[in-house]
Motif scaffolding. Structure first.
Motif, PDB file in Angstrom:
ATOM      1  N   GLN A 151       0.838  -1.199   0.000  1.00 18.26           N
ATOM      2  CA  GLN A 151       0.000   0.000   0.000  1.00 18.26           C
ATOM      3  C   GLN A 151       0.872   1.249   0.000  1.00 18.26           C
ATOM      4  OE1 GLN A 151      -2.089   2.131   3.545  1.00 18.26           O
ATOM      5  NE2 GLN A 151      -3.443   0.460   2.949  1.00 18.26           N
ATOM      6  N   VAL A 152       0.458   2.267  -0.762  1.00 12.88           N
ATOM      7  CA  VAL A 152       1.102   3.580  -0.738  1.00 12.88           C
ATOM      8  C   VAL A 152       0.025   4.622  -0.452  1.00 12.88           C
ATOM      9  CG1 VAL A 152       2.970   2.945  -2.296  1.00 12.88           C
ATOM     10  CG2 VAL A 152       0.844   3.846  -3.235  1.00 12.88           C
ATOM     11  N   ALA A 153       0.407   5.709   0.235  1.00 11.95           N
ATOM     12  CA  ALA A 153      -0.558   6.744   0.588  1.00 11.95           C
ATOM     13  C   ALA A 153       0.117   8.107   0.597  1.00 11.95           C
ATOM     14  CB  ALA A 153      -1.184   6.462   1.952  1.00 11.95           C
ATOM     15  N   LEU A 154      -0.666   9.138   0.271  1.00 11.41           N
ATOM     16  CA  LEU A 154      -0.249  10.534   0.381  1.00 11.41           C
ATOM     17  C   LEU A 154      -1.256  11.255   1.266  1.00 11.41           C
ATOM     18  CD1 LEU A 154       0.670  11.406  -3.336  1.00 11.41           C
ATOM     19  CD2 LEU A 154       2.263  10.981  -1.453  1.00 11.41           C
ATOM     20  N   LYS A 155      -0.747  12.038   2.254  1.00 11.92           N
ATOM     21  CA  LYS A 155      -1.622  12.728   3.197  1.00 11.92           C
ATOM     22  C   LYS A 155      -1.231  14.200   3.304  1.00 11.92           C
ATOM     23  CE  LYS A 155      -2.428   8.547   5.952  1.00 11.92           C
ATOM     24  NZ  LYS A 155      -2.404   7.951   7.308  1.00 11.92           N
ATOM     25  N   TRP A 156      -2.248  15.073   3.197  1.00 17.71           N
ATOM     26  CA  TRP A 156      -2.048  16.513   3.296  1.00 17.71           C
ATOM     27  C   TRP A 156      -2.719  17.034   4.565  1.00 17.71           C
ATOM     28  CZ3 TRP A 156      -3.123  13.965  -1.195  1.00 17.71           C
ATOM     29  CH2 TRP A 156      -2.264  14.174  -2.287  1.00 17.71           C
ATOM     30  N   ASN A 157      -2.011  17.862   5.320  1.00 19.82           N
ATOM     31  CA  ASN A 157      -2.564  18.473   6.528  1.00 19.82           C
ATOM     32  C   ASN A 157      -2.805  19.954   6.299  1.00 19.82           C
ATOM     33  OD1 ASN A 157      -1.538  20.101   9.270  1.00 19.82           O
ATOM     34  ND2 ASN A 157      -3.103  18.541   9.610  1.00 19.82           N
ATOM     35  N   MET A 158      -4.031  20.418   6.644  1.00 24.53           N
ATOM     36  CA  MET A 158      -4.410  21.826   6.514  1.00 24.53           C
ATOM     37  C   MET A 158      -5.136  22.251   7.784  1.00 24.53           C
ATOM     38  SD  MET A 158      -5.754  21.378   2.609  1.00 24.53           S
ATOM     39  CE  MET A 158      -6.393  19.769   3.080  1.00 24.53           C
ATOM     40  N   GLY A 159      -4.392  22.354   8.867  1.00 24.70           N
ATOM     41  CA  GLY A 159      -4.990  22.710  10.144  1.00 24.70           C
ATOM     42  C   GLY A 159      -5.795  21.556  10.714  1.00 24.70           C
ATOM     43  N   THR A 160      -7.091  21.783  10.909  1.00 34.49           N
ATOM     44  CA  THR A 160      -7.949  20.723  11.443  1.00 34.49           C
ATOM     45  C   THR A 160      -8.433  19.771  10.352  1.00 34.49           C
ATOM     46  OG1 THR A 160      -9.892  22.163  11.231  1.00 34.49           O
ATOM     47  CG2 THR A 160      -8.742  22.149  13.365  1.00 34.49           C
ATOM     48  N   GLN A 203      -8.093  20.832  20.270  1.00 37.61           N
ATOM     49  CA  GLN A 203      -8.593  21.615  21.397  1.00 37.61           C
ATOM     50  C   GLN A 203      -9.887  21.047  21.963  1.00 37.61           C
ATOM     51  OE1 GLN A 203      -8.839  25.650  19.996  1.00 37.61           O
ATOM     52  NE2 GLN A 203      -6.624  25.992  20.135  1.00 37.61           N
ATOM     53  N   THR A 204     -10.785  20.605  21.089  1.00 36.12           N
ATOM     54  CA  THR A 204     -12.046  20.021  21.552  1.00 36.12           C
ATOM     55  C   THR A 204     -11.954  18.509  21.720  1.00 36.12           C
ATOM     56  OG1 THR A 204     -12.888  19.740  19.296  1.00 36.12           O
ATOM     57  CG2 THR A 204     -13.316  21.851  20.392  1.00 36.12           C
ATOM     58  N   GLY A 205     -10.974  17.883  21.052  1.00 33.09           N
ATOM     59  CA  GLY A 205     -10.824  16.433  21.109  1.00 33.09           C
ATOM     60  C   GLY A 205     -11.737  15.684  20.169  1.00 33.09           C
ATOM     61  N   ASN A 206     -12.466  16.395  19.309  1.00 33.97           N
ATOM     62  CA  ASN A 206     -13.413  15.747  18.402  1.00 33.97           C
ATOM     63  C   ASN A 206     -12.747  15.405  17.072  1.00 33.97           C
ATOM     64  OD1 ASN A 206     -15.547  15.985  20.250  1.00 33.97           O
ATOM     65  ND2 ASN A 206     -15.993  18.070  19.557  1.00 33.97           N
ATOM     66  N   GLU A 207     -13.113  14.249  16.532  1.00 38.40           N
ATOM     67  CA  GLU A 207     -12.519  13.771  15.282  1.00 38.40           C
ATOM     68  C   GLU A 207     -13.566  13.028  14.466  1.00 38.40           C
ATOM     69  OE1 GLU A 207     -11.073  10.528  12.768  1.00 38.40           O
ATOM     70  OE2 GLU A 207     -11.968  10.279  14.758  1.00 38.40           O
ATOM     71  N   PHE A 208     -13.493  13.193  13.133  1.00 42.80           N
ATOM     72  CA  PHE A 208     -14.365  12.448  12.226  1.00 42.80           C
ATOM     73  C   PHE A 208     -13.586  12.142  10.957  1.00 42.80           C
ATOM     74  CE2 PHE A 208     -17.215  12.311   8.557  1.00 42.80           C
ATOM     75  CZ  PHE A 208     -18.053  11.263   8.940  1.00 42.80           C
ATOM     76  N   SER A 209     -13.710  10.914  10.462  1.00 44.67           N
ATOM     77  CA  SER A 209     -12.998  10.501   9.255  1.00 44.67           C
ATOM     78  C   SER A 209     -13.906   9.682   8.352  1.00 44.67           C
ATOM     79  CB  SER A 209     -11.763   9.645   9.601  1.00 44.67           C
ATOM     80  OG  SER A 209     -10.829  10.356  10.364  1.00 44.67           O
ATOM     81  N   TRP A 210     -13.654   9.779   7.053  1.00 39.45           N
ATOM     82  CA  TRP A 210     -14.294   8.872   6.102  1.00 39.45           C
ATOM     83  C   TRP A 210     -13.298   8.546   5.002  1.00 39.45           C
ATOM     84  CZ3 TRP A 210     -14.318  10.254   1.056  1.00 39.45           C
ATOM     85  CH2 TRP A 210     -14.260  11.623   0.743  1.00 39.45           C
ATOM     86  N   LEU A 211     -13.485   7.405   4.376  1.00 43.43           N
ATOM     87  CA  LEU A 211     -12.640   6.984   3.267  1.00 43.43           C
ATOM     88  C   LEU A 211     -13.472   6.146   2.311  1.00 43.43           C
ATOM     89  CD1 LEU A 211      -9.032   5.869   3.098  1.00 43.43           C
ATOM     90  CD2 LEU A 211     -10.752   4.246   2.296  1.00 43.43           C
ATOM     91  N   ALA A 212     -13.358   6.436   1.015  1.00 41.05           N
ATOM     92  CA  ALA A 212     -14.084   5.688  -0.010  1.00 41.05           C
ATOM     93  C   ALA A 212     -13.096   5.159  -1.040  1.00 41.05           C
ATOM     94  CB  ALA A 212     -15.127   6.574  -0.689  1.00 41.05           C
ATOM     95  N   GLY A 213     -13.403   3.996  -1.602  1.00 44.13           N
ATOM     96  CA  GLY A 213     -12.501   3.418  -2.587  1.00 44.13           C
ATOM     97  C   GLY A 213     -13.203   2.463  -3.526  1.00 44.13           C
ATOM     98  N   LEU A 214     -12.521   2.144  -4.618  1.00 47.81           N
ATOM     99  CA  LEU A 214     -13.005   1.188  -5.615  1.00 47.81           C
ATOM    100  C   LEU A 214     -11.992   0.055  -5.747  1.00 47.81           C
ATOM    101  CD1 LEU A 214     -14.315   3.526  -8.470  1.00 47.81           C
ATOM    102  CD2 LEU A 214     -15.702   2.054  -6.999  1.00 47.81           C
ATOM    103  N   THR A 215     -12.501  -1.167  -5.844  1.00 50.51           N
ATOM    104  CA  THR A 215     -11.655  -2.348  -5.965  1.00 50.51           C
ATOM    105  C   THR A 215     -11.901  -3.024  -7.304  1.00 50.51           C
ATOM    106  OG1 THR A 215     -11.780  -2.715  -3.572  1.00 50.51           O
ATOM    107  CG2 THR A 215     -11.013  -4.553  -4.927  1.00 50.51           C
ATOM    108  N   TYR A 216     -10.826  -3.187  -8.085  1.00 52.34           N
ATOM    109  CA  TYR A 216     -10.913  -3.943  -9.336  1.00 52.34           C
ATOM    110  C   TYR A 216     -10.296  -5.315  -9.111  1.00 52.34           C
ATOM    111  CZ  TYR A 216     -10.181  -5.540 -14.101  1.00 52.34           C
ATOM    112  OH  TYR A 216     -10.190  -6.285 -15.249  1.00 52.34           O
TER     113      TYR A 216
END
Length: 256
Positions: A151-160, A203-216
């Motif tokens: 697996q390879v991944a690229l991640k960008w951070n923009m504050g929150t 600061q608030t401790g709240n987090e939410f994530s989602w990820l979508a993908g397609l499998t061939y």
């Protein structure tokens, strides 16, 4: 290994276990009822950057599932009806997170292996009109090694806010036999691509994530069967009470 890396691995293990509790996966015409996507692969903090350097993950994965009565699954030249399965697996492998940005993102490379025990049952197995045996209440178990997943991944951070894209595949080197109903390999190659988003406010401790993908799915040359293309969606939310303790909830759904 650094403390931060150990905590990250522990978090991944807990999130994977939580994902099993709310697995909403549905399959249509998947060979043997098996898909490449493993529920809980991504959950809370999916798109959040990691700590540069090496890390090692060891994850215990347990599942106990059963298809709806009468659901038919092709497997080679036969149809299996009333499939149920129970597996105790270990996923393990290294991850390297690069310190130098790639396209302004943090890049990482992971290679996972799979080993464990799988037990599968089919209430009825049928073949073609001039085929082989019709089996009732067929049960098998198998212990061994599964496929390799790079697996390879690229991640960008923009504050929150955090964004990611990923690509992964299946190298079909694991134990597989089209005549068995219990396997640890899936018997064919796979390409899976997708992207995700994480919102995290320290600061608030709240987090939410989602990820979508397609499998061939490539054709299984042993059975001459090819699964359809899969869509999967994982999401997770959590609240951090302290820097090292949190309560998380995650789920996954997929369709073909």
């Amino acid at each position: 290994m650094k403390t931060a890396k150990r905590e990250k691995i522990l978090s991944l293990t807990c999130l994977s276990a939580l994902a099993l509790l709310v697995n909403l996966e549905s399959a249509s015409a998947g060979e043997g009822g098996i898909s490449f996507w493993l529920p809980g692969t991504f959950g809370s903090l999916a798109a959040a950057p990691g700590t540069p350097g090496w890390a090692w993950a060891t994850i215990y994965y347990h599942t106990d599932v059963a298809a709806a009565p009468g659901t038919q699954f092709p497997r080679g030249g036969r149809l299996d009806v009333g499939i149920s399965g129970r597996a105790d697996l270990a996923l393990f492998g290294p991850t390297y997170v690069f310190a130098t940005p790639v396209l302004g993102a943090q890049a990482s490379v992971t290679v996972l292996g799979v080993a464990g025990r799988n037990e599968a049952s089919a209430a009825l197995s049928l073949t073609g009109p001039l085929g082989n045996t019709i089996a009732l209440s067929r049960t098998q178990e198998f212990t061994g090694f599964g496929d390799i997943v790079p697996q390879v991944a690229l991640k960008w951070n923009m504050g929150t806010s955090n964004l990611m894209v990923y690509g992964q595949g299946d190298v079909p080197v694991g134990a597989y036999d089209p005549n068995r109903i219990a396997n640890l390999g899936i018997g064919h190659g796979v390409i899976d691509v997708g992207g995700g988003y994480t919102y995290f406010n320290p600061q608030t401790g709240n987090e939410f994530s989602w990820l979508a993908g397609l499998t061939y799915n490539f054709k299984n040359t042993a059975s001459q069967y090819q699964n359809g293309m899969d869509f999967h969606l994982d999401w997770g939310t959590s609240h951090f009470f302290t820097k090292h303790s949190s309560l998380a909830w995650s789920a996954t759904t997929s369709s073909r």
